[in-house]
Scaffold this active site. Structure first.
Site, PDB file in Angstrom:
ATOM      1  N   LYS A 284       0.825  -1.217   0.000  1.00  0.00           N
ATOM      2  CA  LYS A 284       0.000   0.000   0.000  1.00  0.00           C
ATOM      3  C   LYS A 284       0.854   1.260   0.000  1.00  0.00           C
ATOM      4  O   LYS A 284       2.040   1.241   0.352  1.00  0.00           O
ATOM      5  CB  LYS A 284      -1.015  -0.049   1.143  1.00  0.00           C
ATOM      6  CG  LYS A 284      -2.133  -1.042   0.780  1.00  0.00           C
ATOM      7  CD  LYS A 284      -3.300  -1.091   1.708  1.00  0.00           C
ATOM      8  CE  LYS A 284      -4.331  -2.075   1.127  1.00  0.00           C
ATOM      9  NZ  LYS A 284      -5.422  -2.399   2.051  1.00  0.00           N
ATOM     10  N   ARG A 319      -3.356 -10.543   4.292  1.00  0.00           N
ATOM     11  CA  ARG A 319      -3.752 -10.484   2.874  1.00  0.00           C
ATOM     12  C   ARG A 319      -2.585  -9.884   2.096  1.00  0.00           C
ATOM     13  O   ARG A 319      -2.261  -8.708   2.279  1.00  0.00           O
ATOM     14  CB  ARG A 319      -5.023  -9.637   2.758  1.00  0.00           C
ATOM     15  CG  ARG A 319      -5.585  -9.551   1.340  1.00  0.00           C
ATOM     16  CD  ARG A 319      -6.829  -8.674   1.311  1.00  0.00           C
ATOM     17  NE  ARG A 319      -7.381  -8.599  -0.032  1.00  0.00           N
ATOM     18  CZ  ARG A 319      -6.959  -7.751  -0.956  1.00  0.00           C
ATOM     19  NH1 ARG A 319      -5.988  -6.900  -0.692  1.00  0.00           N
ATOM     20  NH2 ARG A 319      -7.504  -7.743  -2.163  1.00  0.00           N
TER      21      ARG A 319
HETATM   22  N1  HH2 Z   1      -7.388  -4.058   0.497  1.00  0.00           N
HETATM   23  C1  HH2 Z   1      -7.703  -4.026  -0.820  1.00  0.00           C
HETATM   24  C2  HH2 Z   1      -8.746  -4.806  -1.328  1.00  0.00           C
HETATM   25  N2  HH2 Z   1      -9.434  -5.636  -0.509  1.00  0.00           N
HETATM   26  N3  HH2 Z   1      -9.799  -6.560   1.631  1.00  0.00           N
HETATM   27  C3  HH2 Z   1      -9.485  -6.631   2.934  1.00  0.00           C
HETATM   28  N4  HH2 Z   1     -10.160  -7.457   3.750  1.00  0.00           N
HETATM   29  N5  HH2 Z   1      -8.484  -5.868   3.475  1.00  0.00           N
HETATM   30  C4  HH2 Z   1      -7.754  -5.000   2.721  1.00  0.00           C
HETATM   31  O1  HH2 Z   1      -6.865  -4.323   3.273  1.00  0.00           O
HETATM   32  C5  HH2 Z   1      -8.064  -4.891   1.320  1.00  0.00           C
HETATM   33  C6  HH2 Z   1      -9.118  -5.713   0.806  1.00  0.00           C
HETATM   34  C7  HH2 Z   1      -6.932  -3.140  -1.746  1.00  0.00           C
HETATM   35  O2  HH2 Z   1      -5.799  -3.809  -2.243  1.00  0.00           O
HETATM   36  P1  HH2 Z   1      -5.715  -4.526  -3.676  1.00  0.00           P
HETATM   37  O3  HH2 Z   1      -6.758  -5.589  -3.810  1.00  0.00           O
HETATM   38  O4  HH2 Z   1      -4.334  -5.024  -3.879  1.00  0.00           O
HETATM   39  O5  HH2 Z   1      -5.940  -3.381  -4.725  1.00  0.00           O
HETATM   40  P2  HH2 Z   1      -7.173  -2.926  -5.600  1.00  0.00           P
HETATM   41  O6  HH2 Z   1      -8.271  -2.546  -4.672  1.00  0.00           O
HETATM   42  O7  HH2 Z   1      -6.644  -1.743  -6.377  1.00  0.00           O
HETATM   43  O8  HH2 Z   1      -7.608  -4.057  -6.490  1.00  0.00           O
END
Ligand code: HH2
Length: 341
Positions: A284, A319
């Site tokens: 992040k 995660r």
């Molecule tokens: N962060 C993201 C998405 N889903 N779910 C949980 N439970 N906790 C988190 O911290 C979380 C999540 C954002 O990260 P990412 O999926 O890598 O990116 P994007 O939303 O751009 O697909």
């Protein structure tokens, strides 16, 4: 659970190597505790022995958490991230093609992911919502193909939309991961209860489109604690079983760098809510700022550093994008006596 007078108790985690014999278990993990920090909105923090924590709360903090979709939570588990999106902040477009998504799912499992989290909508700051139909087209075929291939790790669907979750469950997903904690789609709570599947309730202030515009809290740790308690209670009222709820402070979702750091530093507080705790810091933006890594894919070392501190505090699920790096770090941490054989 807060005690009367608005007090909150944060267990101060100790690795088993350093823990005295009388130390108590922390949420069924290898972490231990003998003292807690008493926090309130009106008085300075105070460190007290565990015996001074009200007994029901102390028992809640200590108790083991039930398995999650068959995955035991007595040791920290890695949830591998598979974003089937063109625009996710760190891996957007890389696994958009179904065959590449399948290959990445297998690679994450081989690297040590106990759970696979599949998402079809980026929730990065500023992202626009994706129509549910499009999200289904992105996620359900990959989940079906993995189910048909007898993929061993349970699959979690990362969505705020009930039709997407329903299609994912039909295709073989076992867990719901909702970054809106069942608030975005009014049909989601009922669906989660009917599905009988574990649900991750993540804290967010605002929506992805606007959440990073001046987020504000009175006391971020206590505010997020109260908000998660309320979402847990709402899920229970909707019929989700108590052993099926996971809580996540939602790093980066309506939070400044200071808010993110306060939540990571105080993570063990959330064990007082009696549910497994999940943390998503992987790659992040604030890691890039503090760690001087402007490119998201270069942030594995900083992500691992925060993950190990979360493990020290008894986190149950991490995660992550970089599963192999986290697995290696956990193996060394455990070999050093950090916890979890
Ligand atoms: N962060 C993201 C998405 N889903 N779910 C949980 N439970 N906790 C988190 O911290 C979380 C999540 C954002 O990260 P990412 O999926 O890598 O990116 P994007 O939303 O751009 O697909």
């Amino acid at each position: 659970m807060t005690a009367s007078g608005g007090a909150y108790y944060r267990p101060l985690a100790i690795p088993p190597r350093d823990a005295p014999q009388e130390a108590l278990p922390l949420a069924g993990t290898g972490a231990r505790w003998t003292h807690a920090e008493r926090l309130s909105r009106s008085a300075p923090p105070q460190v007290l022995p565990a015996a001074a924590v009200p007994a029901p709360l102390r028992d809640t903090i200590c108790a083991p958490r039930p398995d999650l979709a068959g995955v035991p939570l007595d040791t920290p588990r890695l949830m591998g991230i598979l974003n089937v999106t063109p625009d996710s902040f760190s891996d957007g477009g890389r696994h958009f093609d179904p065959s590449r998504a399948m290959a990445q799912a297998r690679a994450l499992q081989e690297a040590g992911a106990a759970i696979l989290d599949i998402g079809g909508e980026s929730t990065r700051p500023g992202a626009s919502p994706v129509p549910a139909d499009e999200e289904i087209v992105r996620t359900a075929p990959v989940i079906s193909a993995l189910a048909e291939a007898d993929f061993a790790a349970p699959i979690s669907i990362d969505t705020r939309n009930a039709p997407v979750a329903e299609a994912a469950f039909d295709a073989g997903a076992a867990i719901l991961n909702d970054v809106s904690a069942l608030t975005h789609d009014p049909a989601m709570a009922d669906l989660a209860a009917r599905a009988g599947a574990p649900v991750c309730l993540m804290h967010a202030q605002g929506t992805p489109e606007t959440m990073q515009k001046n987020p504000r809290y009175g006391d971020v740790l206590l505010d997020v604690y109260d908000a998660l308690a309320a979402r847990r209670d709402a899920a229970l009222a909707a019929g989700v079983a108590p052993g099926q709820i996971v809580l996540d402070p939602g790093i980066g979702f309506g939070k400044t760098q200071g808010h993110n750091m306060a939540l990571c530093a105080g993570l063990s507080l959330f064990h007082g809510l009696g549910c497994p705790v999940m943390l998503g810091v992987s790659r992040k933006g604030f890691i890039g700022v503090i760690g001087d890594a402007p490119i998201a894919a270069d942030r594995a070392p900083g992500s691992v550093a925060l993950a190990l501190d979360a493990v020290r505090q008894g986190v149950h699920i991490l995660r992550v994008h970089d599963v192999a790096a986290h697995r290696q770090a956990l193996a060394l941490w455990q070999a050093l006596g950090g916890g979890h054989p």
